[in-house]
Design a protein around this motif. Structure first.
Motif, mmCIF file in Angstrom:
data_model
loop_
_atom_site.group_PDB
_atom_site.id
_atom_site.type_symbol
_atom_site.label_atom_id
_atom_site.label_comp_id
_atom_site.label_asym_id
_atom_site.label_seq_id
_atom_site.Cartn_x
_atom_site.Cartn_y
_atom_site.Cartn_z
ATOM 1 N N GLY A 199 0.790 -1.232 0.000
ATOM 2 C CA GLY A 199 0.000 0.000 0.000
ATOM 3 C C GLY A 199 0.818 1.275 0.000
ATOM 4 N N MET A 200 0.046 2.356 -0.005
ATOM 5 C CA MET A 200 0.628 3.679 -0.117
ATOM 6 C C MET A 200 1.468 4.058 1.105
ATOM 7 N N GLN A 201 1.080 3.509 2.268
ATOM 8 C CA GLN A 201 1.768 3.879 3.506
ATOM 9 C C GLN A 201 3.041 3.066 3.748
ATOM 10 N N LYS A 202 3.290 2.090 2.877
ATOM 11 C CA LYS A 202 4.514 1.270 2.927
ATOM 12 C C LYS A 202 4.619 0.449 4.211
ATOM 13 N N TYR A 203 3.495 -0.087 4.673
ATOM 14 C CA TYR A 203 3.511 -0.930 5.859
ATOM 15 C C TYR A 203 3.835 -2.364 5.455
ATOM 16 N N TYR A 204 4.472 -3.087 6.364
ATOM 17 C CA TYR A 204 4.730 -4.501 6.104
ATOM 18 C C TYR A 204 3.453 -5.296 6.347
ATOM 19 N N ALA A 205 3.223 -6.281 5.484
ATOM 20 C CA ALA A 205 2.018 -7.098 5.612
ATOM 21 C C ALA A 205 2.314 -8.532 5.209
ATOM 22 N N MET A 206 1.434 -9.415 5.679
ATOM 23 C CA MET A 206 1.535 -10.833 5.305
ATOM 24 C C MET A 206 0.315 -11.202 4.503
ATOM 25 N N PRO A 207 0.487 -11.909 3.404
ATOM 26 C CA PRO A 207 -0.707 -12.298 2.652
ATOM 27 C C PRO A 207 -1.598 -13.209 3.484
ATOM 28 N N GLY A 208 -2.886 -12.912 3.501
ATOM 29 C CA GLY A 208 -3.823 -13.718 4.272
ATOM 30 C C GLY A 208 -4.778 -14.454 3.357
ATOM 31 N N LYS A 209 -5.865 -14.939 3.930
ATOM 32 C CA LYS A 209 -6.847 -15.687 3.145
ATOM 33 C C LYS A 209 -7.614 -14.747 2.231
ATOM 34 N N TYR A 210 -8.009 -15.231 1.084
ATOM 35 C CA TYR A 210 -8.798 -14.510 0.086
ATOM 36 C C TYR A 210 -8.180 -13.162 -0.278
ATOM 37 N N GLY A 211 -6.884 -13.105 -0.275
ATOM 38 C CA GLY A 211 -6.206 -11.885 -0.696
ATOM 39 C C GLY A 211 -6.185 -10.786 0.348
ATOM 40 N N LYS A 212 -6.799 -11.038 1.506
ATOM 41 C CA LYS A 212 -6.829 -10.010 2.553
ATOM 42 C C LYS A 212 -5.529 -10.067 3.336
ATOM 43 N N GLU A 213 -4.889 -8.916 3.426
ATOM 44 C CA GLU A 213 -3.585 -8.902 4.075
ATOM 45 C C GLU A 213 -3.689 -8.703 5.577
ATOM 46 N N LYS A 214 -2.727 -9.272 6.273
ATOM 47 C CA LYS A 214 -2.601 -9.041 7.717
ATOM 48 C C LYS A 214 -1.405 -8.124 7.897
ATOM 49 N N PHE A 215 -1.617 -7.012 8.549
ATOM 50 C CA PHE A 215 -0.508 -6.088 8.779
ATOM 51 C C PHE A 215 0.238 -6.492 10.044
ATOM 52 N N ILE A 216 1.510 -6.119 10.082
ATOM 53 C CA ILE A 216 2.366 -6.644 11.145
ATOM 54 C C ILE A 216 3.144 -5.550 11.854
ATOM 55 N N LEU A 217 3.289 -5.755 13.157
ATOM 56 C CA LEU A 217 4.241 -4.984 13.954
ATOM 57 C C LEU A 217 4.995 -6.013 14.785
ATOM 58 N N TRP A 218 6.278 -5.789 14.948
ATOM 59 C CA TRP A 218 7.071 -6.755 15.703
ATOM 60 C C TRP A 218 7.471 -6.151 17.049
ATOM 61 N N PRO A 219 7.041 -6.723 18.171
ATOM 62 C CA PRO A 219 7.497 -6.208 19.470
ATOM 63 C C PRO A 219 9.024 -6.331 19.539
ATOM 64 N N ALA A 220 9.664 -5.227 19.830
ATOM 65 C CA ALA A 220 11.132 -5.238 19.807
ATOM 66 C C ALA A 220 11.691 -4.367 20.932
ATOM 67 N N LYS A 221 12.948 -4.590 21.209
ATOM 68 C CA LYS A 221 13.635 -3.736 22.181
ATOM 69 C C LYS A 221 15.104 -3.620 21.759
ATOM 70 N N GLY A 222 15.772 -2.668 22.364
ATOM 71 C CA GLY A 222 17.177 -2.494 22.005
ATOM 72 C C GLY A 222 17.672 -1.126 22.417
ATOM 73 N N ASN A 223 18.939 -0.911 22.156
ATOM 74 C CA ASN A 223 19.518 0.377 22.520
ATOM 75 C C ASN A 223 19.402 1.401 21.393
ATOM 76 N N SER A 224 19.252 0.899 20.195
ATOM 77 C CA SER A 224 19.059 1.816 19.059
ATOM 78 C C SER A 224 18.369 1.037 17.942
ATOM 79 N N LEU A 225 18.021 1.748 16.876
ATOM 80 C CA LEU A 225 17.329 1.079 15.769
ATOM 81 C C LEU A 225 18.255 0.141 15.000
ATOM 82 N N THR A 226 19.546 0.295 15.204
ATOM 83 C CA THR A 226 20.475 -0.609 14.523
ATOM 84 C C THR A 226 20.775 -1.852 15.366
ATOM 85 N N GLU A 227 20.430 -1.773 16.651
ATOM 86 C CA GLU A 227 20.646 -2.933 17.526
ATOM 87 C C GLU A 227 19.295 -3.412 18.043
ATOM 88 N N VAL A 228 18.540 -4.016 17.176
ATOM 89 C CA VAL A 228 17.181 -4.424 17.527
ATOM 90 C C VAL A 228 17.170 -5.869 18.002
#
Lengths: 325, 339
Positions: free
Chosen positions: A44-73
């Motif tokens: 999509g336009m917002q550039k979100y990550y998604a997983m293909p789901g049933k009947y073409g409906k996508e599931k959008f994803i967020l990954w719970p993460a932690k770290g000291n910076s965005l490079t050390e996730v």
């Protein structure tokens, strides 16, 4: 003696690991680990990550993460988020369905997009260390929009929503004025303002840090209105021949604020509450880097000249034929 | 009743059409300033790239709707595709292709460019029969492509790789309405070349060339772009079920050719076809100039649900053309004098 020493050692190690955990930033990461990228796609336009789901409906994803910076996730797993609370709210402020699953792309927070507008996702963790309660709120705002649903009441539908009764400490991104709409994507060079709220009220003096995935970071203390404004940096510069000008970069904003409890409240296990709220997002390079009106004018002028010359020549040829007749 | 009939038949329909065109141009192009939004399913060229638009073109809807995996069409998405199509057909049954002639803002701009050409006294162009036949196919090819490309972005055809997302709403990327209609409101932001990928460079450069073609073409040839418009092709698929009809009584036709000469598109079949009763051709935009220019009583009629609302009369013809100097007919008289 040895037994008691062992117990003290264990407690010390546990408390140290807990402290280490607390001083790490937690967030709902909008992008997966590098080696599992093939299992998901940007949609999509917002550039979100998604997983293909049933009947073409996508599931959008967020990954719970932690770290000291965005490079050390460090992507969290089902064990580390066991005590976490998760919420997902629709643009109508209603609870929405989500699932926490071990996917091929890692342990993830999956959701469908329903109504048009911003959906708020939250992950809350609480840690008690010494006399301080650490409340870590990981927030993500995800925009749902399909052009086929129309563009009515855009300004109303994109307004940030807060839930002060449930989420004590919030950070909202103020919408760009004028012009933010459903097709908005933050760009390098844009000024973006975040407002920090404690139980719905603006917080003065909170520490807000803006970090990019190339580790550029800046910290600002909120003003009277509880806001902190950052100019999104440009830290992606493709080489001349490279045509990946709309490469998506990521940022993470973290707000921190400590509240001292009333000293009369002797029953409390802690004296301070340290709130942190994280807010991730995407941004792309500035359009001025890859869009050119100058070249458009050149193309139009050259095209008009060529077409006009063709028409003049063909008309004069026709006239010659007519005059011969 | 007879007086009303006579008044209508003798009236200047072109003037009425111009007024309607101006009203709808204001509504569809500037309507957004007053929060007017007619619909998102109406087949207008009220381009959504114009922020102040008062409606949305159906073509952008259908391109977005078809950007889906096959499985998606058997769910809610299929229903939304169907309802949008039914709304489009529903409106089309009422108006038939007169939407092109009376309402389409891009068509109105082309008519204004024609007026400008007349003002400068520049000769207009017409296609010869061979060019007409071969060029008219283009709009069907464009229509097929605009339907297939979005499908190819979500689905793989014959094991081939999927089409890049940079081709999103491919027709809209090339349509001159995207550049011209926002420009009419003072917004020139759609004039750009996008250097972000090979596809966007090609598409935006093509769009600028088409915009240039639109201006030069429409200046020299009446309704130049309508000839290639996929909306015209899409509408023609449902023309036979339209309630508004252009009817010809073949045995009253003297084959004078006035109708085809005044036709902005240059349809010859309207003069040549003496067999068919319903003569709306795929390029016709139902402007009814042919009815105005027909000097034979009751030869050409505009009917709505079987009721005649406008018809050709000799009195009406002479009344109209003694007042106005129609360029085509004047040219024709000059040519016939030379002959």
């Amino acid at each position: 003696m040895i037994k008691s020493f062992f117990i003290v050692l264990c407690i010390t190690i546990f408390s140290l690991s807990l402290e280490a955990q607390v001083f790490q930033t937690e967030w709902l990461c909008p992008y997966p680990q590098q080696h599992v990228k093939q299992h998901v796609k940007i949609s999509g336009m917002q550039k979100y990550y998604a997983m293909p789901g049933k009947y073409g409906k996508e599931k959008f994803i967020l990954w719970p993460a932690k770290g000291n910076s965005l490079t050390e996730v460090e992507y969290m797993d089902s064990l580390t988020v066991k005590k976490s609370q998760f919420y997902l709210f629709s643009p109508d402020r209603e609870y929405e369905k989500y699932s926490l699953k071990n996917t091929k792309s890692g342990y993830a927070f999956l959701y469908d997009f329903g109504k048009e507008g911003y959906h708020n996702a939250y992950m809350i963790n609480k840690y008690l260390i010494h006399d301080t309660l650490f409340i870590m709120i990981s927030k993500a705002e995800r925009l749902s929009h399909k052009c086929r649903n129309g563009h009515k009441d855009v300004q109303k539908k994109i307004e940030p929503l807060i839930y002060p009764n449930l989420i004590p400490f919030e950070m909202i991104r103020l919408r760009m004025k004028p012009g933010e709409n459903y097709h908005f994507l933050l760009e390098s060079g844009n000024h973006v303002t975040f407002k920090v709220l404690h139980r719905g009220k603006e917080v003065k003096g909170a520490e807000v840090t803006f970090t990019t995935n190339k580790d550029w970071h800046k910290t600002i203390i909120t003003n009277k209105k509880g806001t902190a404004t950052f100019q999104v940096p440009s830290d992606y510069f493709p080489s001349m021949g490279e045509l990946k000008q709309k490469k998506v970069s990521y940022y993470l904003v973290k707000a921190k604020f400590t509240v001292a409890l009333d000293s009369k409240d002797t029953n409390s296990q802690f004296k301070y509450i340290c709130y942190t709220c994280t807010y991730p997002g995407e941004y792309i390079p500035s359009q001025s880097l890859y869009k050119s009106s100058f070249w458009a004018v050149i193309v139009i002028v050259v095209s008009v000249l060529i077409i006009s010359i063709i028409v003049i020549i063909s008309r004069s040829e026709k006239n010659k034929i007519l005059s011969r007749l | 009743m007879k007086k009303i009939r006579k008044y209508i038949d003798n009236s200047n329909l072109s003037l009425f059409r111009s007024i309607i065109q101006i009203i709808f141009f204001i509504i569809l192009v500037y309507g957004g300033f007053k929060a007017i939004s007619i619909s998102e399913k109406i087949p207008t060229f009220a381009c959504p790239y114009n922020v102040r638009t008062g409606g949305t073109c159906y073509l952008i809807n259908i391109q977005h709707q078809l950007h889906s995996e096959w499985a998606g069409f058997i769910t809610w998405r299929g229903i939304s595709v169907l309802t949008a199509l039914l709304t489009f057909i529903g409106l089309f049954i009422i108006l038939n292709k007169s939407w092109c002639g009376f309402i389409c803002p891009l068509g109105t701009i082309q008519d204004w460019l024609t007026k400008l050409r007349r003002l400068f006294g520049v000769r207009f162009s017409r296609y010869n029969k061979t060019s007409f036949k071969s060029l008219k196919v283009i709009k069907y090819i464009v229509l097929i492509l605009l339907l297939v490309i979005p499908l190819g972005m979500s689905n793989s055809f014959f094991g081939l790789p999927k089409i890049t997302e940079d081709m999103s709403a491919p027709y809209c990327q090339l349509c001159p309405a995207r550049t011209v209609l926002p420009a009419a409101t003072g917004d020139f932001t759609q004039f750009y070349i996008d250097f972000s990928s090979t596809t966007t460079i090609i598409m935006t450069t093509l769009a600028m060339i088409i915009t240039a073609l639109f201006f030069v073409g429409s200046f020299l040839k009446k309704r130049f772009f309508c000839f290639f418009c996929p909306m015209s092709a899409l509408q023609f698929l449902f023309a036979k079920i339209g309630l508004l009809r252009l009817v010809k009584v073949g045995n009253k036709c003297t084959s004078c050719g006035n109708c085809s000469r005044v036709c902005d598109i240059g349809i010859n079949a309207i003069a040549d076809d003496l067999e068919n009763k319903f003569i709306v051709k795929d390029d016709c935009m139902m402007c009814f100039k042919c009815v105005e220019a027909c000097p034979e009583n009751n030869c050409l009629k505009v009917k709505f649900t079987g009721l005649t609302i406008f018809r050709s009369t000799d009195e009406g013809f002479f009344k109209r053309f003694s007042k106005t100097k129609d360029y085509n007919i004047t040219i024709d008289r000059k040519l016939s004098k030379n002959d």
